[in-house]
Write an enzyme that holds these catalytic residues in place. Structure first.
Site, PDB file in Angstrom:
ATOM      1  N   GLU A   1     -29.736   9.645  25.851  1.00  0.00           N
ATOM      2  CA  GLU A   1     -29.249   8.276  25.999  1.00  0.00           C
ATOM      3  C   GLU A   1     -29.871   7.614  27.218  1.00  0.00           C
ATOM      4  O   GLU A   1     -30.151   8.278  28.220  1.00  0.00           O
ATOM      5  CB  GLU A   1     -27.721   8.282  26.115  1.00  0.00           C
ATOM      6  CG  GLU A   1     -27.079   8.755  24.815  1.00  0.00           C
ATOM      7  CD  GLU A   1     -25.559   8.860  24.839  1.00  0.00           C
ATOM      8  OE1 GLU A   1     -24.965   8.744  23.774  1.00  0.00           O
ATOM      9  OE2 GLU A   1     -24.973   9.075  25.917  1.00  0.00           O
TER      10      GLU A   1
ATOM     11  N   CYS B   1     -27.880  19.131  30.135  1.00  0.00           N
ATOM     12  CA  CYS B   1     -28.010  19.418  31.563  1.00  0.00           C
ATOM     13  C   CYS B   1     -27.549  20.842  31.833  1.00  0.00           C
ATOM     14  O   CYS B   1     -26.608  21.320  31.212  1.00  0.00           O
ATOM     15  CB  CYS B   1     -27.159  18.439  32.380  1.00  0.00           C
ATOM     16  SG  CYS B   1     -27.451  18.545  34.152  1.00  0.00           S
TER      17      CYS B   1
ATOM     18  N   CYS C   1     -31.466   2.865  33.286  1.00  0.00           N
ATOM     19  CA  CYS C   1     -30.997   4.183  33.705  1.00  0.00           C
ATOM     20  C   CYS C   1     -31.506   5.168  32.655  1.00  0.00           C
ATOM     21  O   CYS C   1     -31.130   5.083  31.481  1.00  0.00           O
ATOM     22  CB  CYS C   1     -29.472   4.177  33.771  1.00  0.00           C
ATOM     23  SG  CYS C   1     -28.762   5.792  34.080  1.00  0.00           S
TER      24      CYS C   1
ATOM     25  N   CYS D   1     -18.370  15.823  34.857  1.00  0.00           N
ATOM     26  CA  CYS D   1     -19.417  15.057  34.160  1.00  0.00           C
ATOM     27  C   CYS D   1     -19.505  15.456  32.689  1.00  0.00           C
ATOM     28  O   CYS D   1     -19.567  16.642  32.353  1.00  0.00           O
ATOM     29  CB  CYS D   1     -20.761  15.310  34.840  1.00  0.00           C
ATOM     30  SG  CYS D   1     -22.131  14.436  34.054  1.00  0.00           S
TER      31      CYS D   1
ATOM     32  N   CYS E   1     -21.481  20.412  36.868  1.00  0.00           N
ATOM     33  CA  CYS E   1     -20.585  19.526  37.621  1.00  0.00           C
ATOM     34  C   CYS E   1     -19.371  19.285  36.723  1.00  0.00           C
ATOM     35  O   CYS E   1     -19.522  18.793  35.602  1.00  0.00           O
ATOM     36  CB  CYS E   1     -21.266  18.199  37.927  1.00  0.00           C
ATOM     37  SG  CYS E   1     -22.789  18.399  38.862  1.00  0.00           S
TER      38      CYS E   1
ATOM     39  N   SER F   1     -26.199  13.033  44.822  1.00  0.00           N
ATOM     40  CA  SER F   1     -24.801  13.020  44.383  1.00  0.00           C
ATOM     41  C   SER F   1     -24.027  13.954  45.302  1.00  0.00           C
ATOM     42  O   SER F   1     -24.083  15.167  45.145  1.00  0.00           O
ATOM     43  CB  SER F   1     -24.708  13.503  42.934  1.00  0.00           C
ATOM     44  OG  SER F   1     -25.495  12.662  42.116  1.00  0.00           O
TER      45      SER F   1
ATOM     46  N   ASN G   1     -15.230   7.642  36.100  1.00  0.00           N
ATOM     47  CA  ASN G   1     -15.088   7.310  34.681  1.00  0.00           C
ATOM     48  C   ASN G   1     -14.486   8.519  33.979  1.00  0.00           C
ATOM     49  O   ASN G   1     -15.157   9.528  33.833  1.00  0.00           O
ATOM     50  CB  ASN G   1     -16.454   6.971  34.080  1.00  0.00           C
ATOM     51  CG  ASN G   1     -17.080   5.792  34.788  1.00  0.00           C
ATOM     52  OD1 ASN G   1     -16.496   4.716  34.860  1.00  0.00           O
ATOM     53  ND2 ASN G   1     -18.259   5.998  35.349  1.00  0.00           N
TER      54      ASN G   1
ATOM     55  N   CYS H   1     -21.568   6.034  34.439  1.00  0.00           N
ATOM     56  CA  CYS H   1     -21.964   7.292  35.100  1.00  0.00           C
ATOM     57  C   CYS H   1     -21.156   8.467  34.566  1.00  0.00           C
ATOM     58  O   CYS H   1     -19.929   8.407  34.525  1.00  0.00           O
ATOM     59  CB  CYS H   1     -21.678   7.245  36.596  1.00  0.00           C
ATOM     60  SG  CYS H   1     -22.561   6.001  37.489  1.00  0.00           S
TER      61      CYS H   1
END
Ligand code: SAH
Length: 350
Positions: free
Chosen positions: A95, A115, A108, A122, A119, A221, A297, A340
């Site tokens: 995306e 990934c 972005c 996320c 984390c 981050s 989020n 995010c």
């Protein structure tokens, strides 16, 4: 499927393409013409290369493919944000997001399918890492958003952030090659000053960025400057603790003279107290820096919740007192899961 068997023409350097033309008994300068169509004019097929003869185009088609990405689905948020679900030549999906503000249009982009970092706040982390993106796949995400910026906003793309899916520093060579093509006058000609790469904080690779004296910006981050908390949020901190990060950032500044941005979410009951705020402001003194406080989020019903406004204000006061620049970033595209940490190919699971 035939497409996949032929070589992806954009994997070749200009020199390799020149060699190919010479071997075929053609003029060397044809390579530069093709290269220009591919990287500057961003053509998606050989048939449109109007200064190349039909016979040469047919020959190129027999040897090569252009594995251009396809925007499979496009979602538009109420706030104008656009999310593209992008299909790669092997059917995998990543995306990318277009974020409009009055002054900027930011792309972005993703650097990996999924990934490998865990984390635990996320959504992308839930996907696991499937593969690295190739330079042209990163480049194409930018091109798609550049075109959407003109089509839907009648404004040019101004900025690029590597804040989509994946950890860009774990796909170092391809990300650097993509940025080369994006910034080179023979490519898109965008200034590296308008590009920001965001990392979870892989110290060894930040060192490499510094050694390579890259011209783009770096964001880290951080989310906590206290090891115990940071390790709980981001397991990478076990092997790349805050002290090591500070050391390597000193080296980064020494080599590039560039400020760093810290991305920081404040969660209720996790890092919303004065001890964490003070640790952050101390960390911000290591090298010139600024803080982007990002709104959390929510990704599921979970242990993580956005901190109360009073606690966010407390942070801002502490940082201000210490002379640290901090901005609170509004979340964009939340309604379409484009904000995010929300990129997780969710539409595929529904
Ligand atoms: N792997 C890189 C690039 C991803 S950037 C990195 O970690 O920096 C995505 C940013 O969104 C990171 O700062 C990440 O910590 C943050 N993020 C992840 N999940 C989030 C969430 N649910 N809410 C807000 N920010 C989140």
């Amino acid at each position: 499927m035939e497409q996949v068997k032929r070589r992806d023409v954009r994997k070749l350097s200009l020199e390799e393409l020149e060699l190919f033309f010479l071997e075929k008994g053609e003029k060397k300068f044809r390579a530069r013409q093709v290269y220009d169509w591919l990287w500057n004019k961003t053509l998606k097929n050989f048939d449109d290369m109007s200064n190349i003869s039909l016979a040469t185009r047919e020959m190129l088609k027999a040897h090569f493919s252009i594995n251009h990405i396809q925007v499979d689905q496009m979602h538009r948020s109420q706030d104008g944000t656009i999310k593209n679900a992008v299909k790669l030549y092997d059917g995998k999906i990543v995306e990318s997001v277009l974020i409009p503000t009055p002054k900027r249009i930011t792309a972005c982009v993703s650097s990996q399918v999924g990934c490998s970092l865990d984390c635990n706040f996320c959504a992308t982390a839930r996907l696991k890492r499937m593969r690295n993106l190739h330079p042209d796949e990163i480049f194409d995400q930018v091109v798609a958003i550049r075109d959407e910026a003109m089509e839907y906003f009648d404004r040019p793309l101004t900025n690029i952030v590597f804040m989509g899916m994946g950890e860009p520093l774990l796909n170092y060579a391809n990300v650097i090659q993509a940025i080369d093509k994006i910034t080179s006058p023979e490519g898109l000609g965008l200034s590296p000053k308008r590009i920001t790469l965001s990392t979870v904080g892989v110290c060894k690779m930040i060192r490499k960025l510094a050694e390579d004296e890259v011209k783009f910006n770096l964001a880290v981050s951080l989310h906590s400057a206290i090891n115990e908390t940071r390790s709980r949020l981001m397991p990478i901190n076990d092997t790349n603790p805050v002290e090591d990060l500070a050391e390597v950032l000193k080296f980064w500044y020494q080599k590039t003279q560039k400020k760093v941005t810290y991305e920081y979410v404040i969660w209720k009951g996790i890092n919303d107290d004065i001890r964490h705020a003070k640790a952050l402001s101390k960390f911000c003194k290591v090298i010139p820096s600024k803080v982007n406080i990002i709104q959390y989020n929510p990704i599921d019903e979970g242990e993580y919740q956005q901190a109360d406004p009073e606690n966010v204000q407390m942070y801002i006061n502490v940082l201000e007192q210490e002379g640290v620049v901090a901005k609170v970033r509004k979340s964009r595209g939340q309604d379409i899961d484009a904000a995010c940490g929300q990129l997780a190919n969710k539409h595929l699971q529904e």
